[in-house]
Each structure stands twice: as C-alpha cells, then as structure tokens.
Design a protein around this motif. Structure first.
Motif, PDB file in Angstrom:
ATOM      1  N   GLY A   1       0.818  -1.209   0.000  1.00  0.00           N
ATOM      2  CA  GLY A   1       0.000   0.000   0.000  1.00  0.00           C
ATOM      3  C   GLY A   1       0.854   1.263   0.000  1.00  0.00           C
ATOM      4  O   GLY A   1       0.392   2.343   0.356  1.00  0.00           O
ATOM      5  N   GLU A   2       2.112   1.132  -0.388  1.00  0.00           N
ATOM      6  CA  GLU A   2       3.045   2.268  -0.335  1.00  0.00           C
ATOM      7  C   GLU A   2       3.494   2.659  -1.732  1.00  0.00           C
ATOM      8  O   GLU A   2       3.613   1.818  -2.613  1.00  0.00           O
ATOM      9  N   ARG A   3       3.801   3.948  -1.907  1.00  0.00           N
ATOM     10  CA  ARG A   3       4.401   4.377  -3.158  1.00  0.00           C
ATOM     11  C   ARG A   3       5.884   3.990  -3.148  1.00  0.00           C
ATOM     12  O   ARG A   3       6.552   4.086  -2.117  1.00  0.00           O
ATOM     13  N   ILE A   4       6.366   3.539  -4.294  1.00  0.00           N
ATOM     14  CA  ILE A   4       7.769   3.169  -4.404  1.00  0.00           C
ATOM     15  C   ILE A   4       8.511   4.327  -5.061  1.00  0.00           C
ATOM     16  O   ILE A   4       8.150   4.759  -6.149  1.00  0.00           O
ATOM     17  N   SER A   5       9.550   4.840  -4.393  1.00  0.00           N
ATOM     18  CA  SER A   5      10.283   5.941  -5.027  1.00  0.00           C
ATOM     19  C   SER A   5      11.629   5.501  -5.587  1.00  0.00           C
ATOM     20  O   SER A   5      12.175   6.157  -6.473  1.00  0.00           O
ATOM     21  N   ASN A   6      12.172   4.403  -5.068  1.00  0.00           N
ATOM     22  CA  ASN A   6      13.489   3.940  -5.535  1.00  0.00           C
ATOM     23  C   ASN A   6      13.442   2.488  -5.982  1.00  0.00           C
ATOM     24  O   ASN A   6      12.792   1.666  -5.349  1.00  0.00           O
ATOM     25  N   VAL A   7      14.165   2.218  -7.063  1.00  0.00           N
ATOM     26  CA  VAL A   7      14.246   0.837  -7.549  1.00  0.00           C
ATOM     27  C   VAL A   7      15.713   0.470  -7.675  1.00  0.00           C
ATOM     28  O   VAL A   7      16.502   1.221  -8.279  1.00  0.00           O
ATOM     29  N   VAL A   8      16.106  -0.642  -7.085  1.00  0.00           N
ATOM     30  CA  VAL A   8      17.474  -1.124  -7.263  1.00  0.00           C
ATOM     31  C   VAL A   8      17.433  -2.481  -7.948  1.00  0.00           C
ATOM     32  O   VAL A   8      16.696  -3.375  -7.544  1.00  0.00           O
ATOM     33  N   VAL A   9      18.201  -2.599  -9.026  1.00  0.00           N
ATOM     34  CA  VAL A   9      18.230  -3.877  -9.748  1.00  0.00           C
ATOM     35  C   VAL A   9      19.441  -4.637  -9.203  1.00  0.00           C
ATOM     36  O   VAL A   9      20.540  -4.592  -9.757  1.00  0.00           O
ATOM     37  N   MET A  10      19.211  -5.266  -8.055  1.00  0.00           N
ATOM     38  CA  MET A  10      20.283  -5.940  -7.304  1.00  0.00           C
ATOM     39  C   MET A  10      19.816  -7.275  -6.770  1.00  0.00           C
ATOM     40  O   MET A  10      20.417  -7.836  -5.871  1.00  0.00           O
ATOM     41  N   GLY A  11      18.707  -7.761  -7.310  1.00  0.00           N
ATOM     42  CA  GLY A  11      18.209  -9.058  -6.855  1.00  0.00           C
ATOM     43  C   GLY A  11      18.879 -10.162  -7.661  1.00  0.00           C
ATOM     44  O   GLY A  11      20.045 -10.046  -8.045  1.00  0.00           O
ATOM     45  N   ILE A  12      18.126 -11.216  -7.942  1.00  0.00           N
ATOM     46  CA  ILE A  12      18.689 -12.355  -8.658  1.00  0.00           C
ATOM     47  C   ILE A  12      18.984 -11.973 -10.113  1.00  0.00           C
ATOM     48  O   ILE A  12      18.152 -11.341 -10.773  1.00  0.00           O
ATOM     49  N   GLY A  13      20.150 -12.375 -10.598  1.00  0.00           N
ATOM     50  CA  GLY A  13      20.486 -12.179 -12.008  1.00  0.00           C
ATOM     51  C   GLY A  13      21.479 -11.061 -12.256  1.00  0.00           C
ATOM     52  O   GLY A  13      21.791 -10.274 -11.365  1.00  0.00           O
ATOM     53  N   GLU A  14      21.994 -11.021 -13.483  1.00  0.00           N
ATOM     54  CA  GLU A  14      22.926  -9.974 -13.900  1.00  0.00           C
ATOM     55  C   GLU A  14      22.180  -9.083 -14.904  1.00  0.00           C
ATOM     56  O   GLU A  14      21.943  -9.502 -16.048  1.00  0.00           O
ATOM     57  N   PRO A  15      21.800  -7.878 -14.487  1.00  0.00           N
ATOM     58  CA  PRO A  15      20.963  -7.041 -15.362  1.00  0.00           C
ATOM     59  C   PRO A  15      21.590  -6.745 -16.722  1.00  0.00           C
ATOM     60  O   PRO A  15      20.882  -6.693 -17.732  1.00  0.00           O
ATOM     61  N   LEU A  16      22.921  -6.585 -16.771  1.00  0.00           N
ATOM     62  CA  LEU A  16      23.532  -6.246 -18.062  1.00  0.00           C
ATOM     63  C   LEU A  16      23.672  -7.472 -18.968  1.00  0.00           C
ATOM     64  O   LEU A  16      24.068  -7.355 -20.123  1.00  0.00           O
ATOM     65  N   ASP A  17      23.317  -8.647 -18.439  1.00  0.00           N
ATOM     66  CA  ASP A  17      23.236  -9.861 -19.245  1.00  0.00           C
ATOM     67  C   ASP A  17      21.811 -10.007 -19.829  1.00  0.00           C
ATOM     68  O   ASP A  17      21.513 -10.974 -20.520  1.00  0.00           O
ATOM     69  N   ASN A  18      20.952  -9.046 -19.504  1.00  0.00           N
ATOM     70  CA  ASN A  18      19.574  -9.017 -20.029  1.00  0.00           C
ATOM     71  C   ASN A  18      19.300  -7.576 -20.442  1.00  0.00           C
ATOM     72  O   ASN A  18      18.338  -6.941 -20.026  1.00  0.00           O
ATOM     73  N   TYR A  19      20.196  -7.058 -21.272  1.00  0.00           N
ATOM     74  CA  TYR A  19      20.302  -5.619 -21.517  1.00  0.00           C
ATOM     75  C   TYR A  19      19.038  -4.993 -22.128  1.00  0.00           C
ATOM     76  O   TYR A  19      18.529  -3.993 -21.631  1.00  0.00           O
ATOM     77  N   ASP A  20      18.532  -5.591 -23.202  1.00  0.00           N
ATOM     78  CA  ASP A  20      17.400  -4.965 -23.901  1.00  0.00           C
ATOM     79  C   ASP A  20      16.157  -4.888 -23.014  1.00  0.00           C
ATOM     80  O   ASP A  20      15.459  -3.877 -22.988  1.00  0.00           O
ATOM     81  N   SER A  21      15.903  -5.967 -22.281  1.00  0.00           N
ATOM     82  CA  SER A  21      14.743  -5.960 -21.385  1.00  0.00           C
ATOM     83  C   SER A  21      14.943  -4.972 -20.240  1.00  0.00           C
ATOM     84  O   SER A  21      14.000  -4.307 -19.815  1.00  0.00           O
ATOM     85  N   LEU A  22      16.179  -4.896 -19.760  1.00  0.00           N
ATOM     86  CA  LEU A  22      16.474  -3.944 -18.676  1.00  0.00           C
ATOM     87  C   LEU A  22      16.141  -2.520 -19.116  1.00  0.00           C
ATOM     88  O   LEU A  22      15.471  -1.766 -18.411  1.00  0.00           O
ATOM     89  N   LEU A  23      16.607  -2.162 -20.312  1.00  0.00           N
ATOM     90  CA  LEU A  23      16.391  -0.791 -20.792  1.00  0.00           C
ATOM     91  C   LEU A  23      14.912  -0.507 -20.990  1.00  0.00           C
ATOM     92  O   LEU A  23      14.405   0.564 -20.651  1.00  0.00           O
ATOM     93  N   LYS A  24      14.238  -1.488 -21.526  1.00  0.00           N
ATOM     94  CA  LYS A  24      12.807  -1.315 -21.755  1.00  0.00           C
ATOM     95  C   LYS A  24      12.076  -1.154 -20.415  1.00  0.00           C
ATOM     96  O   LYS A  24      11.179  -0.309 -20.283  1.00  0.00           O
ATOM     97  N   PHE A  25      12.479  -1.948 -19.444  1.00  0.00           N
ATOM     98  CA  PHE A  25      11.901  -1.848 -18.100  1.00  0.00           C
ATOM     99  C   PHE A  25      12.137  -0.449 -17.516  1.00  0.00           C
ATOM    100  O   PHE A  25      11.212   0.178 -16.987  1.00  0.00           O
ATOM    101  N   ILE A  26      13.356   0.052 -17.645  1.00  0.00           N
ATOM    102  CA  ILE A  26      13.671   1.377 -17.094  1.00  0.00           C
ATOM    103  C   ILE A  26      12.773   2.431 -17.758  1.00  0.00           C
ATOM    104  O   ILE A  26      12.229   3.320 -17.109  1.00  0.00           O
ATOM    105  N   ARG A  27      12.598   2.297 -19.080  1.00  0.00           N
ATOM    106  CA  ARG A  27      11.770   3.295 -19.780  1.00  0.00           C
ATOM    107  C   ARG A  27      10.302   3.175 -19.376  1.00  0.00           C
ATOM    108  O   ARG A  27       9.603   4.177 -19.298  1.00  0.00           O
TER     109      ARG A  27
END
Ligand code: SAH
Length: 349
Positions: free
Chosen positions: A155-181
C-alpha cells in the motif's frame, strides 16, 4: 520491440511502451485513445486482468484476451521483518519459475530491490543466486510487475528501484532498458531515473553501451577485491574483463552521465578484508568521484564465507576514509528475515 515474441497470442501487453501499444491497437482497428486508457490500467492502476479494465467494452476485453497475455506475478511467500518492516517476496512467474524482490523502508523513501533473471550465469562464489545456475531472462513486464505488486501489497508508493536481486541485469540488456523506460514513463509509474540503481558484476561492453544511453540512473559496480587475481577467484565473470578495463568503463560511465559510480565491496573474513586490501582499494579508487559501499558478506549455507568482525570492518572503512574515499558500511535491513538474496528461491528449486 526486442525480447518480445510477436506471434499474437503471446504478445505480452505489459511489456509494450505506449507507442507500441498504440500501434498494436490501431492495427486491430481501435482508436488511439484506447492505448492511453489501457496503458494507465497497466502501469498506473496495476490491473491484474483484462476484466479489471471496466471502461473498456466487453468485446474489446475479449479481443485482448485472445490476442495478448497480461503478465501478473503471484506472491508465493512473504516474509516481514519485525525489526524494520523490510519485506521479502518470493514471486511465481507464469511458467512456474520463482524470483525474489525485497521492499525496504528508508527515511528518503521506499525502495524495491528487483530480480532481472531467473537464476544467474555469473557464478560469483559467495552468491546464493549462482548455485542453481541460469534459467532465463525476465521480460520488461516481469521486472515492472515486481515493483507494482510490491507497491500494491504494501500500500506504499515506491520511489526507488534497485536492480540488485537475482540475475545480472547487463546480461539481459534490452529488457532492462525497456523496463527502465516503462517505470520512468510519465504516463506510467513516473519513477525518476535518478532513483534507479543498476548493479553489475562488470560486463565491460554493456557498461559502455549503457553510458552511451545517457540515462541518469546510478551504476553500481560489484568490485569485491582490489586486484585482478583476487577478484577473478571470487567472481568467474572477472576472467573475461580485466579489472583495469572494468574501472576504465566505469570512468567512461561517469564522464558520459555525470553520475557518480557506487563500488560495492562485500567484506569476507580472511579473504578481502585485510589492511593491505584496504590500502590497495584506496590506491585503485583514489581521486575518483565515487562512493564505496562495504557489505559484510551475507553467509550462504552452501558456502563457508564469513563476515569480518566489526572492528575489522571499521578499520577497513577508516583506511578508505583516511585516503579521502567516500565510504559507508551498508546497514543491514531485515536482519531477522535475512538469508542472502537467492536463498528463498533456492528452497523451491
Ligand atoms: N549481478 C549483479 C546484481 C545482483 S547481486 C551484480 O553482480 O552486481 C547484488 C549485489 O549483492 C552484488 O554486489 C553482489 O556481488 C552482492 N552479493 C551477492 N551475494 C552476496 C552475499 N552473500 N553477501 C553480500 N553480498 C552479496
């Protein structure tokens, strides 16, 4: 339209940006304003089904059901910390794979740590996510859903997102960028780019590519050792890119974006926590406009790594400070529900 399989029945509607959604809808004979409506249902109101979209006609809803899929994550387990309200989520993907996300409350706002892949192929020795190996990349929608469902559950607004969970984000580059956008889109969740951090083990060409996108996101580099030799013994991915090259790519990122790099350094007793290590790390980073985040290693059951005692961690920090390096020891959140990232998922593998 990378990473999206465009056979109609498998079109993942919540991975489309507003323009792609408009193209799709006008392509099936709908008016462009429908795209805005649906986009808001997906990215502002977090609709969990087409039937939630009550201002669409029944016939359009059934048309969408036939031609698209709407990816929704299901929480399988939620652990809540009694100490600081941190919540750890195990989410099931539509194909039964599991990922983890963590909600954290800070004075400056609420943060969600999200996964970028089911599993990981980087193989870091101290990391629980490496143990089961790599399964698959997440889609942009599966990344955004972690933010939306966590916001909905708390029930809270999210102000910060960290991509530090499971996986290597730069190994999934196109999806990462699309997600950020998607999550920074004003017509969607409208999270500021400056409130997004992407953490990488150091895939050099991708760091440079990301720098050229000129986003205002923060790049965190998992350093963990002050020499190539030590680093590659902890992180097999480092075999591919020399430490000097990795640091040069980070300098390039700073030069292109003006965003200060965060260097992450997991302190492991007897491995990388000596005064000599602190000295070498200081020499590597001296004069750089950066921030060092020291993280006492989170013990993983299958591994024998241990945290340094508090005085060794403090001495390490002092040495960096003496060398005028900006440094903090990361405050542990949700200590009582801890278990390094990836452990919750591993129980279900
Ligand atoms: N693959 C990315 C992001 C995921 S890991 C990366 O390597 O940066 C997020 C951070 O947690 C990384 O710095 C990673 O090295 C660190 N990490 C993983 N396992 C850890 C553990 N057991 N204790 C402390 N830090 C850990």
């Amino acid at each position: 339209m990378d990473n999206i399989n465009y056979t109609p029945a498998s079109l993942e509607i919540n991975s489309l940006n507003c323009q792609e959604l408009t193209d799709f809808l006008t392509g099936i004979g709908e008016k462009p304003f429908r795209a805005k409506q649906i986009y808001a249902w997906l990215h502002q109101k977090h609709a969990a089904s087409f039937d939630d979209m009550t201002d669409l006609s029944k016939s359009l809803r059934s048309r969408l059901k036939e031609t698209c899929r709407l990816t929704v994550l299901k929480p399988v387990q939620i652990q809540t910390s009694k100490l600081d309200g941190t919540k750890k989520y195990l989410y099931a993907l539509a194909d039964g794979n599991m990922i983890e996300s963590v909600f954290m409350k800070y004075k400056h706002g609420n943060s969600v740590c999200i996964s970028s892949q089911a599993g990981c192929r980087m193989g870091c020795r101290f990391c629980a996510s490496a143990i089961g190996g790599f399964v698959r990349n997440l889609t942009p929608a599966e990344m955004a859903e972690q933010v939306y469902r966590t916001s909905q559950d708390t029930g809270e607004r999210i102000s910060n997102v960290v991509v530090m969970g499971i996986g290597e984000p730069l190994d999934n580059y196109d999806s990462l960028l699309k997600f950020i956008r998607l999550i920074t889109d004003e017509q969607g969740q409208n999270i500021s780019q400056r409130s997004i951090t992407v953490s990488t083990c150091g895939i050099v060409p991708r760091i440079r590519q990301l720098a050229d996108e000129k986003l205002q996101i923060t790049l965190a580099l998992s350093l963990h050792a002050p020499s190539q030799e030590k680093r590659q013994s902890l992180m097999p991915a480092a075999l591919q890119y020399d430490l000097a090259e990795v640091l040069k790519a980070c300098d390039y990122y700073f030069a292109k974006t003006g965003r200060r790099i965060t260097y992450e350094y997991s302190l492991i007793r007897g491995i990388n926590d000596s005064p000599g290590d602190a000295e070498r790390l200081s020499m590597l980073l001296k004069g750089k406009n950066c921030h060092v985040n020291l993280i006492p290693v989170n013990p993983v059951k299958e591994r024998s790594f241990m945290q340094p005692d508090e005085s060794a961690a403090a001495a390490f920090k002092n040495k960096l400070e003496k060398n005028r390096i900006n440094v903090t020891i990361r405050r542990e959140m949700g200590r009582d529900i801890d278990g390094a990232c990836g452990q919750l998922r591993k129980k279900y593998l």
